[in-house]
Design a protein around this motif. Structure first.
Motif, short mmCIF file in Angstrom:
data_model
loop_
_atom_site.label_atom_id
_atom_site.label_comp_id
_atom_site.label_asym_id
_atom_site.label_seq_id
_atom_site.Cartn_x
_atom_site.Cartn_y
_atom_site.Cartn_z
N VAL A 377 1.20 -1.09 0.17
CA VAL A 377 -0.11 -0.30 -0.06
C VAL A 377 0.96 1.24 0.30
O VAL A 377 1.51 1.09 0.79
CB VAL A 377 -1.23 0.10 0.91
N TYR A 378 0.33 2.34 -0.92
CA TYR A 378 1.42 3.80 -0.98
C TYR A 378 0.84 4.22 -0.84
O TYR A 378 -0.66 4.96 -1.15
CB TYR A 378 2.51 3.60 -2.33
N GLY A 379 0.84 5.93 -0.27
CA GLY A 379 0.08 7.33 0.11
C GLY A 379 0.97 7.60 0.10
O GLY A 379 2.12 7.76 1.02
N ALA A 380 0.55 9.35 -1.13
CA ALA A 380 1.51 9.96 -1.19
C ALA A 380 0.85 11.73 -0.71
O ALA A 380 -0.45 11.49 -1.16
CB ALA A 380 2.23 10.84 -2.28
N TYR A 381 0.79 12.11 0.26
CA TYR A 381 0.09 13.65 0.43
C TYR A 381 0.80 14.83 -0.42
O TYR A 381 1.65 15.46 -0.70
CB TYR A 381 0.59 14.06 1.67
N ALA A 408 7.31 -1.08 7.23
CA ALA A 408 6.43 0.61 7.05
C ALA A 408 7.31 1.49 6.72
O ALA A 408 9.08 1.47 7.07
CB ALA A 408 6.19 0.99 8.32
N SER A 409 7.77 2.31 5.95
CA SER A 409 8.39 3.20 5.01
C SER A 409 7.82 4.29 4.92
O SER A 409 6.38 4.54 4.73
CB SER A 409 8.70 3.40 3.53
N VAL A 410 8.92 5.03 5.34
CA VAL A 410 8.18 6.57 5.83
C VAL A 410 8.85 7.23 4.13
O VAL A 410 10.60 7.72 4.32
CB VAL A 410 8.49 7.51 6.83
N PHE A 411 8.35 8.53 3.45
CA PHE A 411 9.51 8.66 2.40
C PHE A 411 9.35 10.62 3.00
O PHE A 411 8.00 11.29 2.86
CB PHE A 411 8.74 8.85 0.76
N ALA A 412 10.57 11.05 2.49
CA ALA A 412 10.18 12.17 2.36
C ALA A 412 10.88 13.29 0.31
O ALA A 412 11.49 12.28 -0.46
CB ALA A 412 11.20 13.65 2.22
N ARG A 413 10.84 14.51 0.41
CA ARG A 413 11.34 15.13 -0.64
C ARG A 413 10.29 14.47 -1.96
O ARG A 413 11.52 13.91 -2.92
CB ARG A 413 12.91 14.42 -1.41
N VAL A 414 9.83 14.20 -2.07
CA VAL A 414 8.49 13.28 -2.91
C VAL A 414 7.60 13.84 -3.36
O VAL A 414 8.24 14.91 -3.55
CB VAL A 414 6.75 12.53 -2.37
N LEU A 489 3.75 7.23 2.43
CA LEU A 489 4.05 6.38 3.19
C LEU A 489 3.62 5.29 2.52
O LEU A 489 2.86 5.79 2.23
CB LEU A 489 3.00 6.90 4.35
N ALA A 490 3.87 4.18 3.38
CA ALA A 490 3.77 2.48 2.38
C ALA A 490 4.04 2.02 3.32
O ALA A 490 4.62 1.81 4.95
CB ALA A 490 5.24 1.95 1.04
N LEU A 491 3.38 0.75 3.20
CA LEU A 491 3.48 -0.55 4.17
C LEU A 491 3.24 -2.19 3.57
O LEU A 491 2.66 -2.03 1.68
CB LEU A 491 1.96 -0.67 4.50
N SER A 492 4.03 -2.69 3.62
CA SER A 492 4.01 -3.86 3.30
C SER A 492 3.63 -5.40 4.26
O SER A 492 4.44 -4.92 5.33
CB SER A 492 5.21 -3.79 2.22
N ARG A 493 3.16 -6.25 3.58
CA ARG A 493 3.22 -7.06 4.26
C ARG A 493 4.37 -7.99 4.12
O ARG A 493 4.16 -8.02 2.93
CB ARG A 493 1.42 -7.21 5.08
N GLY A 494 4.08 -8.97 5.10
CA GLY A 494 4.69 -10.52 5.33
C GLY A 494 4.46 -11.24 4.10
O GLY A 494 3.82 -11.79 3.21
N ASP A 495 4.80 -12.71 5.22
CA ASP A 495 3.97 -13.87 4.18
C ASP A 495 2.57 -13.73 4.04
O ASP A 495 1.81 -13.13 4.59
CB ASP A 495 4.31 -14.78 5.22
N PRO A 501 1.23 -3.82 8.66
CA PRO A 501 1.82 -2.80 9.77
C PRO A 501 0.85 -1.32 9.43
O PRO A 501 0.70 -1.77 9.09
CB PRO A 501 3.37 -2.79 9.14
N ALA A 502 1.21 -1.18 10.62
CA ALA A 502 0.78 0.19 10.29
C ALA A 502 1.21 1.51 10.75
O ALA A 502 1.97 2.08 11.44
CB ALA A 502 -1.39 -0.17 11.26
N PHE A 503 0.83 2.20 10.51
CA PHE A 503 1.31 3.79 11.24
C PHE A 503 0.25 4.58 12.15
O PHE A 503 -0.90 5.08 11.70
CB PHE A 503 1.20 5.09 10.58
N GLY A 504 0.72 4.76 14.28
CA GLY A 504 0.08 5.41 14.78
C GLY A 504 0.13 6.49 15.18
O GLY A 504 -1.10 6.43 15.70
#
Length: 689
Positions: A377-381, A408-414, A489-495, A501-504
């Motif tokens: 899952v990917y979302g850009a603000y 879970a990933s956090v990106f900047a300068r997108v 923000l991006a989320l990737s689940r495993g098996d 995962p989530a962003f609290g």
């Protein structure tokens, strides 16, 4: 003996006078008889070429709708970079997706006005692009092709709302296929109204042509033509001459019909020239106009400072089925917003993969519908609204990370050229970057656990990442103003079968204190024309491109604060010295008695010492002809060292110890010639005396 002669002369004079009177009376009679016919003919021609205007009723807007539109603008900044809209034509019940019903257009303008948007004219837009102040929250209404619906329907709608618009003319088609295209008479009336500006859409290159052996089609401007007779493409030389001739004719049309020289250009079909094969077109457009417009880009390119580097701006295309509410939502999504607070509170600003609306931020927080069978899952603000972000921080709490996989990933300068992210799993943190956001730049083991804290700090030339308050990573930003951008923000689940995962928590905030000092060529607002006005040049990312209709342009960097500079080196590449009558100048120690000017043309160098209109010539020499020159000037305490090319010219000029800043100048003999420019500009070393 004299009297008879005198009598004969008197008679001749009288006859001449009577003849003159008769001729005058005849001329007056002819004039009296002719004027009505001339006037009638001109009225007939004018009426034949001026379509009758149609009044469109004002939109009926109920109180609830007006309040809803007003609420859209309530949370947006009062001053923001403009959003550029693309229309094509206005006509009721057309059936074409590119032609908007005038009643729909009327309602769209009502919605924009209710939300607090005004319209921006060409002069205001250009002033902003050249480093002027950010305008009030605005849209720029642009219409491609110059079709008759602008006059027939659009003009009166604009008048009602006291708004302005820009029409991009295909000048070779003005007055043709009437009444489909505008006539020059209609254009003249529209220009006099003050509601319309007219800009360039080529003379007659708005057509598709065959560009390959299998019948592939492409824009006449953006591509070389395929010639069946030879089985290959037209020569590069012929292609360049064809395009140059079209631009020359188009600019001549504007001048001949009394219109201001155009500052803006719109690509036909929004097809930009392929930089590998037709970079000449991009060069020509950059040197002829302040900016180019397109509806198609690979990354968000709003009217932000960083887009000025390539002088190419993205517009929002409006279609027949675009409702007023939909247009207002899209415009709001492209309006710049500040990096402040919790971005997850604005689900309407988030986009997913391929820029599609994310819809619900619950997929990121775990408080809404979870993703289906996918594993990412990917979302850009606000990709457009955050395109100019710099000097900010984003922090997030990552939860639900499992030992068996997921991250879970956090990106900047997108959205820029320097995207950086932190990818965190149960026990590892990776710094990733690159256009696909997957290149691993650094990695560090973490204390294993289901949750971790991430903070990314973005400030000019650097990006710093901190994980769990103690693991630090630093990534340099070498992209200059092209390195700005927002967050994702991006989320990737495993098996298969494992939970997501989530962003609290996610927060953004501007950094305290002033931004990191900008280098001169990443600071477009710091350049003036030498008289205190903004420089007529597009400046950024190491490039300086003059613009405008004049024959001479000069740009000086912060004359007041640079007056005490010394011990620095200015390096640049002079480009576009393609013809006779073009030259470029590099100036150092500006304002000092020993000011140095290095002036280069296609085949000559002149080195001057001293300020004012009559400096002393130190060196004047013929050079091998070249369209580009590398120049390096080092300002020392006792000398100024000048190098051109790889040792082509080396000169040392004694100095009197004066201090001063830098300036760049260009000259062209004819306004029809393309501007030279500067690339790879950099200032190194230096101190304040």
């Amino acid at each position: 003996m004299d009297r008879p002669v005198t009598g004969r002369r008197s008679g001749l004079t009288a006859r001449l006078r009577r003849g003159t009177v008769r001729a005058t009376l005849a001329a007056l009679t002819a004039l009296v008889l002719t004027v009505p016919f001339v006037v009638a003919w001109r009225v007939y021609v004018d009426q034949r070429n001026v379509t009758r205007q149609v009044s469109v009723p004002a939109a009926r807007v109920d109180a609830a709708t007006a309040a809803r539109w007003k609420a859209v603008g309530a949370g947006l900044p009062e001053r923001a970079a403009p959003v550029i809209l693309t229309y094509h034509d206005l006509k009721p019940h057309s059936g074409s997706r590119y032609i908007v019903d005038p009643a729909v257009f009327e309602r769209q303008l009502s919605a924009l006005r209710a939300a607090g948007y005004r319209t921006l004219g060409t002069d205001e837009f250009v002033a902003y692009l050249l480093g002027g102040p950010v305008p009030p929250r605005s849209v720029m209404l642009t219409f491609d092709d110059g079709t008759h619906g602008l006059w027939t329907y659009g003009d009166r709608i604009l008048a009602r709302h006291r708004m302005n618009a820009v029409s991009f003319l295909i000048t070779g088609r003005v007055g043709r296929h009437r009444p489909y295209y505008l006539s020059w008479q209609e254009i003249a009336r529209m220009a006099r109204s003050g509601r319309w500006d007219f800009e360039d859409h080529t003379h007659d290159l708005h057509s598709r042509t065959r560009i390959g052996p299998r019948g592939e089609l492409g824009s006449l401007l953006a591509h070389r033509r395929y010639l069946a007779s030879t089985g290959g493409l037209e020569s590069t030389g012929h292609y360049q001459r064809r395009v140059r001739a079209d631009f020359t004719r188009s600019l001549a049309d504007f001048e001949r019909h009394g219109l201001p020289r155009p500052s803006l250009f719109a690509y036909p079909f929004s097809e930009s020239a392929d930089p590998q094969h037709t970079s000449y077109v991009r060069d020509l457009i950059e040197r002829t106009f302040v900016a180019a417009m397109t509806d198609k880009t690979y990354t968000p390119e709003p009217a932000a400072r960083r887009s000025a580097v390539h002088q190419e701006y993205q517009r929002l295309e409006v279609f027949a089925d675009t409702t007023a509410d939909a247009l207002l939502a899209q415009v709001a999504a492209r309006t710049p917003v500040p990096p402040s607070g919790d971005p997850l509170r604005f689900p309407e600003r988030w986009t997913g993969i391929s820029w599609k609306p994310l819809g619900d931020t619950g997929v990121l927080t775990g408080n809404g519908a979870r993703p289906g069978a996918g594993r990412y899952v990917y979302g850009a603000y606000a990709p457009y609204g955050a395109a100019d972000w710099d000097h900010y921080a984003v922090s997030a709490r990552l939860t639900g990370l499992h030992a068996r996989g997921g991250s879970a990933s956090v990106f900047a300068r997108v959205g820029g050229d320097a995207t950086v992210g932190v990818r965190v799993s149960h026990g590892t943190a990776q710094v990733v970057g690159g256009r696909d956001r997957n290149r691993v730049l650094a990695e560090h083991a973490l204390t294993p656990g289901p949750s971790h804290e991430v903070r990314l700090t973005v400030d000019g030339s650097r990006t710093e990442a901190v994980v769990d308050g103690r693991h630090r990573f630093a990534v340099p930003n070498s992209s200059g103003v092209r390195g700005t951008g927002g967050i994702a923000l991006a989320l990737s689940r495993g098996d298969t079968g494992s939970s997501w995962p989530a962003f609290g928590r996610v927060e953004t905030a501007p950094l305290p204190g002033p931004p990191a000092p900008a280098a001169p060529f990443d600071d477009p607002s710091g350049w003036t024309d030498g008289d205190g006005r903004g420089a007529r040049a597009v400046i950024g990312a190491g490039g300086v491109q003059p613009v405008g209709p004049r024959g001479w342009t000069f740009a000086a960097y912060r004359p007041g604060s640079s007056a005490h500079w010394s011990g620095y080196t200015l390096a640049t590449r002079l480009t576009g010295l393609t013809e006779e009558g073009l030259h470029s100048s590099v100036v150092v120690r500006r304002g000092a008695p020993d000011e140095i000017t290095v002036r280069l043309s296609r085949g000559w160098i002149t080195l001057l010492s001293g300020p004012g209109a009559h400096p002393r010539t130190v060196l004047s020499r013929k050079l091998p002809e070249a369209a580009e020159r590398d120049v390096r000037v080092t300002v020392g305490a006792r000398t100024t060292e000048v190098t051109v090319g790889a040792g082509l010219v080396r000169a040392s000029v004694p100095a009197a110890g004066g201090t001063g800043g830098i300036g760049l100048g260009v000259y062209r003999r004819s306004p029809a010639q393309p501007w030279p420019g500067f690339e790879g500009c950099a200032v190194s070393g230096g101190r304040t005396a």
